[in-house]
Design an enzyme around this catalytic site. Structure first.
Site, PDB file in Angstrom:
ATOM      1  N   LYS A  66       0.854  -1.193   0.000  1.00 50.73           N
ATOM      2  CA  LYS A  66       0.000   0.000   0.000  1.00 50.73           C
ATOM      3  C   LYS A  66       0.888   1.240   0.000  1.00 50.73           C
ATOM      4  O   LYS A  66       1.744   1.392   0.874  1.00 50.73           O
ATOM      5  CB  LYS A  66      -0.907   0.033   1.238  1.00 50.73           C
ATOM      6  CG  LYS A  66      -1.949   1.151   1.122  1.00 50.73           C
ATOM      7  CD  LYS A  66      -2.597   1.519   2.443  1.00 50.73           C
ATOM      8  CE  LYS A  66      -1.986   2.730   3.094  1.00 50.73           C
ATOM      9  NZ  LYS A  66      -2.084   3.984   2.353  1.00 50.73           N
ATOM     10  N   GLY A  94       4.223   4.349  13.213  1.00 54.64           N
ATOM     11  CA  GLY A  94       5.116   3.206  13.460  1.00 54.64           C
ATOM     12  C   GLY A  94       4.834   2.568  14.818  1.00 54.64           C
ATOM     13  O   GLY A  94       4.775   1.353  14.955  1.00 54.64           O
ATOM     14  N   GLU A 143      10.964   1.757   9.645  1.00 57.49           N
ATOM     15  CA  GLU A 143      11.893   2.861   9.340  1.00 57.49           C
ATOM     16  C   GLU A 143      11.138   4.146   9.597  1.00 57.49           C
ATOM     17  O   GLU A 143      10.219   4.479   8.844  1.00 57.49           O
ATOM     18  CB  GLU A 143      12.327   2.810   7.864  1.00 57.49           C
ATOM     19  CG  GLU A 143      13.081   1.574   7.461  1.00 57.49           C
ATOM     20  CD  GLU A 143      14.420   1.433   8.156  1.00 57.49           C
ATOM     21  OE1 GLU A 143      14.937   2.432   8.692  1.00 57.49           O
ATOM     22  OE2 GLU A 143      14.927   0.301   8.185  1.00 57.49           O
ATOM     23  N   CYS A 160      14.294  11.175   5.336  1.00 59.49           N
ATOM     24  CA  CYS A 160      14.322  10.827   6.762  1.00 59.49           C
ATOM     25  C   CYS A 160      15.710  10.951   7.386  1.00 59.49           C
ATOM     26  O   CYS A 160      15.846  11.348   8.530  1.00 59.49           O
ATOM     27  CB  CYS A 160      13.780   9.422   6.956  1.00 59.49           C
ATOM     28  SG  CYS A 160      14.568   8.185   5.928  1.00 59.49           S
ATOM     29  N   GLU A 214      11.223  16.525  13.942  1.00 55.11           N
ATOM     30  CA  GLU A 214      11.504  16.406  12.511  1.00 55.11           C
ATOM     31  C   GLU A 214      10.637  17.434  11.780  1.00 55.11           C
ATOM     32  O   GLU A 214       9.412  17.408  11.907  1.00 55.11           O
ATOM     33  CB  GLU A 214      11.132  14.981  12.072  1.00 55.11           C
ATOM     34  CG  GLU A 214      11.457  14.664  10.631  1.00 55.11           C
ATOM     35  CD  GLU A 214      11.239  13.194  10.303  1.00 55.11           C
ATOM     36  OE1 GLU A 214      10.184  12.648  10.699  1.00 55.11           O
ATOM     37  OE2 GLU A 214      12.111  12.596   9.663  1.00 55.11           O
TER      38      GLU A 214
HETATM   39  P1  NDP Z   1       2.417   8.366   7.967  1.00 52.07           P
HETATM   40  O1  NDP Z   1       3.228   7.608   8.920  1.00 52.07           O
HETATM   41  O2  NDP Z   1       1.090   8.863   8.365  1.00 52.07           O
HETATM   42  O3  NDP Z   1       2.172   7.473   6.645  1.00 52.07           O
HETATM   43  C1  NDP Z   1       3.072   6.520   6.135  1.00 52.07           C
HETATM   44  C2  NDP Z   1       2.294   5.366   5.505  1.00 52.07           C
HETATM   45  O4  NDP Z   1       1.523   4.682   6.493  1.00 52.07           O
HETATM   46  C3  NDP Z   1       1.286   5.815   4.462  1.00 52.07           C
HETATM   47  O5  NDP Z   1       1.183   4.817   3.464  1.00 52.07           O
HETATM   48  C4  NDP Z   1      -0.002   5.866   5.266  1.00 52.07           C
HETATM   49  O6  NDP Z   1      -1.161   5.805   4.486  1.00 52.07           O
HETATM   50  C5  NDP Z   1       0.149   4.630   6.118  1.00 52.07           C
HETATM   51  N1  NDP Z   1      -0.654   4.610   7.329  1.00 52.07           N
HETATM   52  C6  NDP Z   1      -1.225   5.659   7.969  1.00 52.07           C
HETATM   53  N2  NDP Z   1      -1.882   5.216   9.070  1.00 52.07           N
HETATM   54  C7  NDP Z   1      -1.702   3.876   9.113  1.00 52.07           C
HETATM   55  C8  NDP Z   1      -2.113   2.853  10.014  1.00 52.07           C
HETATM   56  N3  NDP Z   1      -2.841   3.121  11.116  1.00 52.07           N
HETATM   57  N4  NDP Z   1      -1.741   1.577   9.775  1.00 52.07           N
HETATM   58  C9  NDP Z   1      -1.012   1.271   8.705  1.00 52.07           C
HETATM   59  N5  NDP Z   1      -0.590   2.202   7.801  1.00 52.07           N
HETATM   60  C10 NDP Z   1      -0.932   3.487   8.014  1.00 52.07           C
HETATM   61  O7  NDP Z   1       3.297   9.542   7.463  1.00 52.07           O
HETATM   62  P2  NDP Z   1       2.785  10.898   6.795  1.00 52.07           P
HETATM   63  O8  NDP Z   1       2.717  10.642   5.373  1.00 52.07           O
HETATM   64  O9  NDP Z   1       1.549  11.429   7.385  1.00 52.07           O
HETATM   65  O10 NDP Z   1       3.961  11.874   7.214  1.00 52.07           O
HETATM   66  C11 NDP Z   1       3.937  12.464   8.520  1.00 52.07           C
HETATM   67  C12 NDP Z   1       5.333  12.669   9.043  1.00 52.07           C
HETATM   68  O11 NDP Z   1       6.046  11.449   9.036  1.00 52.07           O
HETATM   69  C13 NDP Z   1       6.201  13.598   8.223  1.00 52.07           C
HETATM   70  O12 NDP Z   1       5.987  14.906   8.581  1.00 52.07           O
HETATM   71  C14 NDP Z   1       7.567  13.126   8.582  1.00 52.07           C
HETATM   72  O13 NDP Z   1       7.958  13.723   9.783  1.00 52.07           O
HETATM   73  C15 NDP Z   1       7.392  11.660   8.815  1.00 52.07           C
HETATM   74  N6  NDP Z   1       7.779  10.851   7.654  1.00 52.07           N
HETATM   75  C16 NDP Z   1       8.911  10.119   7.743  1.00 52.07           C
HETATM   76  C17 NDP Z   1       9.313   9.389   6.664  1.00 52.07           C
HETATM   77  C18 NDP Z   1      10.534   8.575   6.685  1.00 52.07           C
HETATM   78  O14 NDP Z   1      11.101   8.314   5.621  1.00 52.07           O
HETATM   79  N7  NDP Z   1      10.995   8.099   7.819  1.00 52.07           N
HETATM   80  C19 NDP Z   1       8.581   9.385   5.410  1.00 52.07           C
HETATM   81  C20 NDP Z   1       7.376  10.178   5.417  1.00 52.07           C
HETATM   82  C21 NDP Z   1       7.009  10.873   6.525  1.00 52.07           C
HETATM   83  P3  NDP Z   1      -1.930   7.169   4.093  1.00 52.07           P
HETATM   84  O15 NDP Z   1      -0.958   8.031   3.367  1.00 52.07           O
HETATM   85  O16 NDP Z   1      -3.015   6.671   3.222  1.00 52.07           O
HETATM   86  O17 NDP Z   1      -2.386   7.774   5.393  1.00 52.07           O
END
Ligand code: NDP
Length: 500
Positions: free
Chosen positions: A194, A251, A268, A302, A404
């Site tokens: 997903k 996470g 991650e 990240c 972050e």
């Molecule tokens: P999220 O953690 O919300 O989303 C990451 C993925 O998880 C997306 O595919 C999301 O789907 C999915 N997801 C959301 N809720 C759930 C759940 N309960 N169970 C399983 N999967 C889920 O990150 P965001 O995109 O909202 O970003 C928010 C913050 O995260 C950023 O500001 C940044 O600080 C951090 N981030 C860190 C990253 C990294 O590389 N370590 C990458 C991106 C963000 P959907 O998009 O449909 O909600």
């Protein structure tokens, strides 16, 4: 004599394979979604909708997991040899490379990553598949271990773990999913994937490459929809392992579910990494490396080191050079190959970055360049652009020093001696990346070793497919890449036999 110029890319003429779709990839074919709603895909550079994908429902998740489970238990994939799977993975790599332009442009339109960044996405994805294909000996080598007391021996088998749920974020929608898919496939697992809601279209092109490489039906499944679908995948009884990249709060939520279910999980998560500038650092070299190591992908990476720790004796010089470098980096249309800073990837990220800037000003940080929304023109006038920003006089307790930001914002803190620098660098809940700029190699290595983080660079930072990548503390659990990353998709079995 005629001179040739490269035609400028315009949004209306781009050759993009997918714009508005209504299907998920389940059991070897694109199938109509069972859900009624759609998610709009927005170009953050113009703030206009250009695509859409279906919001799947529980039936879609169940169909995808059932297909993966059937392909794992009865299908050919887990029974093929690692060598056979590696051959298919090499074909996937070739197929990805033939789709490089579509991948790059779709990625850029989805999240505003400059084409200078996304034009390498296909080559990088192909290289990850090719790297994992070299790990066949990890799986095929005979591993026979005698009992220490001599009474027999054990045959140690590495079985594929089963159906894997793979969930990726929006900042690198291609790479961060491929990083999970490639080791899962080599191990012999099947997957349900997903993407993040803002970036659902680019990875469809990778799914097409996988299909063209003749991966059997059911091995790879891809569904779109909100976080709740990810939750359904994580908790599905037929899922054996979860791999996730994204925010620390989500996470934690996934880790709690996996803890309850005793389900292996790789996480991650976020970071707040530091670049320590040593007294003897070559500041010209630091400036040359600054964007890549501290601001890659408009600060939405990240592991980048967004907290610069400068010695008190050279603080003003470091602030000047960082400011000069950031202010000179072109911001603009991500479709322009010269652009270094694009827009924020989506509206919620844009608002979150601006909120961080406000908090920094309120807490007494000094803005040396940028600091507010950027007003661009014409088609980009409504885009989600924030001026590339440098914040000086940042102190460890400020919000921007702890959280972050995930946007075009660098913070600069002052340290007194190397011990102080290390303690400032380690004064964070995260532990993902880091970099040390210094001329004395021995001292630079000593400081790198003292940083409590999963990866750290010496005058350089890049992630290496062959070396483990992962975070400590709130930055995650487990690692990706390298043989260690492959191990996360394996289940060990010892077959004991006595010696006559
Ligand atoms: P999220 O953690 O919300 O989303 C990451 C993925 O998880 C997306 O595919 C999301 O789907 C999915 N997801 C959301 N809720 C759930 C759940 N309960 N169970 C399983 N999967 C889920 O990150 P965001 O995109 O909202 O970003 C928010 C913050 O995260 C950023 O500001 C940044 O600080 C951090 N981030 C860190 C990253 C990294 O590389 N370590 C990458 C991106 C963000 P959907 O998009 O449909 O909600």
């Amino acid at each position: 004599m005629t001179t040739q110029t490269t035609p400028k890319l315009t949004r209306d003429t781009l050759e993009i394979p997918y714009r508005h779709v209504t299907t998920h990839f389940i059991d070897g074919a694109w199938r109509e979604s069972q859900g009624q709603d759609t998610i709009e895909v927005t170009d953050p550079a113009t703030n206009t909708v250009w695509g859409s994908v279906p919001v799947g429902n529980e039936d879609d998740v169940n169909a995808a997991v059932d297909a993966a489970h059937a392909a794992f238990t009865t299908g050919p994939w887990s029974k093929t040899t690692p060598t056979e799977r590696a051959e298919i993975m090499l074909r996937i790599a070739d197929e990805i490379e033939t789709r490089a332009t579509g991948l790059s442009l779709t990625n850029t339109l989805e999240n505003g990553s400059p084409v200078a960044e996304t034009s390498g996405a296909a080559a990088n994805a192909a290289s990850i598949f090719r790297y994992f294909a070299t790990l066949v000996p990890e799986l095929e080598a005979d591993d026979v271990r005698p009992f220490p007391n001599g009474q027999g021996e054990s045959l140690v088998r590495k079985d594929p773990i089963g159906v894997c749920a793979l969930i990726a974020p929006w900042n690198f929608p291609i790479n961060l999913m491929v990083t999970k898919l490639a080791p899962a496939l080599l191990a012999g697992c099947t997957v349900v994937m997903k993407p993040a809601s803002p970036t659902p279209l680019s990875f469809r092109i990778i799914v097409d490459a996988v299909t063209a490489a003749r991966v059997p039906a059911g091995v790879v499944n891809y569904v779109t929809g909100p976080g709740r679908m990810g939750d359904l995948m994580v908790r599905h009884p037929k899922v054996a392992k979860v791999a996730f990249t994204g925010s620390t709060p989500v996470g934690r939520h996934i880790a709690a579910a996996c803890g309850e279910l005793l389900r292996p999980v790789t996480l991650e998560l976020g970071g707040k990494s530091s670049a320590i500038v040593m007294e003897d650092a070559d500041l010209d070299e630091m400036s040359a490396k600054l964007i890549r190591s501290c601001m890659r992908n408009t600060g939405q990476t990240c592991y980048i080191s967004t907290r610069i720790l400068a010695p008190a004796s050279r603080y003003d010089k470091v602030v000047d050079m960082v400011t000069e470098t950031i202010a000179a980096a072109p911001q603009g249309d991500p479709l322009d190959p010269a652009t270094v800073f694009g827009p924020s990837a989506n509206l919620s990220q844009y608002k979150s970055v601006l909120e961080h800037l406000e908090s920094a000003k309120a807490e007494g940080a000094r803005v040396t360049t940028g600091g507010k929304p950027a007003q661009l023109h014409d088609k980009l006038a409504e885009g989600l652009f924030i001026q590339p920003t440098v914040l000086a006089d940042v102190t460890p307790e400020m919000r921007v020093a702890r959280e972050e930001i995930f946007g075009p914002v660098i913070t600069i803190l002052k340290y007194t001696d190397p011990h102080d620098a290390i303690s400032l660098a380690n004064n964070t809940e995260f532990g993902l990346g880091g970099i040390v700029f210094g001329s004395d190699q021995e001292q630079t290595l000593e400081v790198a070793e003292a940083m409590n983080t999963g990866s750290v660079g010496m005058n350089f930072f890049a992630s290496n497919h062959a070396a483990p990548f992962g975070g400590r503390n709130d930055s995650g659990l487990g690692v990706e890449y390298g043989p260690e990353g492959l191990a996360a998709y394996l289940s060990y079995k010892s077959i004991h036999r006595g010696l006559k």
